[in-house]
Design an enzyme around this catalytic site. Structure first.
Site, mmCIF file in Angstrom:
data_model
loop_
_atom_site.group_PDB
_atom_site.id
_atom_site.type_symbol
_atom_site.label_atom_id
_atom_site.label_comp_id
_atom_site.label_asym_id
_atom_site.label_seq_id
_atom_site.Cartn_x
_atom_site.Cartn_y
_atom_site.Cartn_z
ATOM 1 N N SER A 156 0.825 -1.207 0.000
ATOM 2 C CA SER A 156 0.000 0.000 0.000
ATOM 3 C C SER A 156 0.865 1.266 0.000
ATOM 4 C CB SER A 156 -0.937 -0.066 1.211
ATOM 5 O OG SER A 156 -1.829 0.990 1.210
ATOM 6 N N HIS A 359 -7.539 -5.133 -0.577
ATOM 7 C CA HIS A 359 -6.355 -4.344 -0.232
ATOM 8 C C HIS A 359 -5.538 -4.939 0.916
ATOM 9 C CE1 HIS A 359 -4.106 -0.690 -0.855
ATOM 10 N NE2 HIS A 359 -4.026 -0.510 0.443
#
Ligand SMILES: *[C@@H]1O[C@H](CO)[C@@H](O)[C@H](O)[C@H]1NC(C)=O
Ligand SMILES: *[C@@H]1O[C@H](CO)[C@@H](O)[C@H](O)[C@H]1NC(C)=O
Length: 384
Positions: A156, A359
């Site tokens: 991320s 994610h």
């Protein structure tokens, strides 16, 4: 406005009275639980921050540096115990280094600033993670191992910071053998519903926090983290907190974040960062550009331009492998494709072959050793 301040202040006082539950295991304890001894080092940045760097020793010719994402810490890479990425890399003989950015629970220290009393301590965003933290960490690892370069894996925002590094300190590109970019964050043009709304709300939230003197967000002792842990800390809240919060932001994949594992996520996530980091991220989304921090009327003084300059991604010449997911609501395929088209040296772009890959599966997924790790090992052996 006044009413809101009174309400929130009352809420804060109430919450500060709530006692914290037991302290969760720290990085060293979790790695120990998985059978590995851990070295820990203090790395000092050029601007005085003291960062905690963890080390699981292996073959010094194969150093790998892992960098966590936003409001996260090194813990994320050992949370799944023996099925974690750091442990899998150690099992495969890599010399594994796990970093912590300034301001998180392990790196809340500075040579002369006090995070509890000096506002200046919190005057940073992901820009400083890339410009100051990474060079200090990378140089430390290369010194320690005697290697000329290392492989890196970011999750991320742990990737955005390598883009900042490569663009603002191009000499570091050659010290990275390959960056394996998990759920890469750069452009935030195509966030899905909830994530996009949250990003738009961030400036108002952070402004309010600044008014009440709070420059740190999400750390263990802040009101947000207390509310979050109070509401979401137990298995009972699994369904509500995953479906209404976590999965709404990250994409839904309940099988990969099962109820038994869920409390250990909440015990370790989120951990603190600065208001300014949240503002910088919201600027990236609002301006649809990956640019330096926007200081408004002060830009002219700081950058000699009225708008803050874009990061020059053509200077990021390190090899990069982008691994994305169809179900990721934060790093969407559209945004990752935009990034790929800007980068000069993408060696691989894969959509992970797990339909619900969201994610957070790249760090906490129950079966990531099946659908993700083989790709990572393949990239490391080809380019590392
Ligand atoms: C884990 O910790 C225990 C207790 O401190 C120690 O005896 C053991 O050697 C450690 N294991 C590893 C792999 O470091
Ligand atoms: C600031 O920008 C102007 C116009 O682009 C340029 O002429 C000037 O040399 C710059 N000043 C500095 C200190 O870089």
């Amino acid at each position: 406005m006044k009413l809101i301040i009174i309400f929130l202040s009352t809420l804060m006082v109430t919450l500060s009275l709530l006692t914290r539950s037991d302290t969760p295991m720290d990085f060293i304890e979790m790695a120990n639980d998985s059978g590995y001894p851990v070295g820990e080092y203090d790395v000092v940045t050029q601007d005085g921050y003291i960062l905690k760097l963890f080390h699981i020793p292996g073959d010094k010719s194969k150093p790998v540096l892992l960098m966590h994402g936003v409001i996260d810490s090194a813990d994320t890479f050992v949370l799944r115990k023996k099925r974690s990425l750091a442990i899998a890399l150690a099992n495969a003989g890599y010399d594994v280094w796990i970093g912590n950015n300034r301001g998180n629970k392990y790196s809340r220290r500075h040579q002369y600033l006090d995070p509890n009393t000096d506002r200046e301590f919190w005057d940073y965003s992901f820009h400083e993670f890339g410009y100051y933290d990474l060079p200090a960490i990378i140089d430390f690892v290369l010194d320690n191992t005697g290697a000329k370069s290392l492989s890196a894996i970011g999750h991320s925002q742990g990737n955005s910071i390598f883009l900042v590094l490569g663009a603002t300190r191009p000499e570091y590109n050659e010290r990275i053998r390959v960056l394996v970019s998990l759920s890469p964050i750069c452009y935030l043009n195509n966030l899905k519903n909830t994530a996009s709304q949250v990003l738009k709300l961030l400036p108002a939230i952070t402004r309010f926090l600044s008014i009440i003197g709070q420059e740190e967000i999400f750390s263990e002792d802040t009101v947000f983290a207390r509310v979050f842990r109070y509401i979401c800390g137990s298995k009972k809240s699994y369904s509500f907190c995953t479906n209404e919060i976590l999965f709404r932001l990250a994409g839904s994949d309940p099988e990969e974040l099962e109820v038994d594992f869920y409390p250990s996520v909440i015990a370790h996530y989120p951990t603190g960062t600065s208001n300014k980091n949240a503002i910088h991220l919201s600027q990236v989304g609002a301006r649809r550009t990956f640019a330096e921090f926007d200081y408004g009327y002060r830009n002219l003084d700081i950058y000699n331009t009225t708008v803050s300059p874009e990061y020059d991604l053509s200077k990021v010449t390190m090899k990069i492998a982008l691994l994305a997911g169809l179900n990721d609501e934060l790093s969407t395929i559209k945004d990752v494709t935009l990034l790929r088209n800007k980068l000069p040296n993408v060696v691989e772009y894969s959509v992970v072959n797990h339909k619900k890959f969201n994610h957070i599966d790249a760090v906490w997924g129950r079966n990531m050793h099946v659908y993700l790790f083989p790709i990572i090992f393949d990239i490391l052996s080809k380019h590392g």
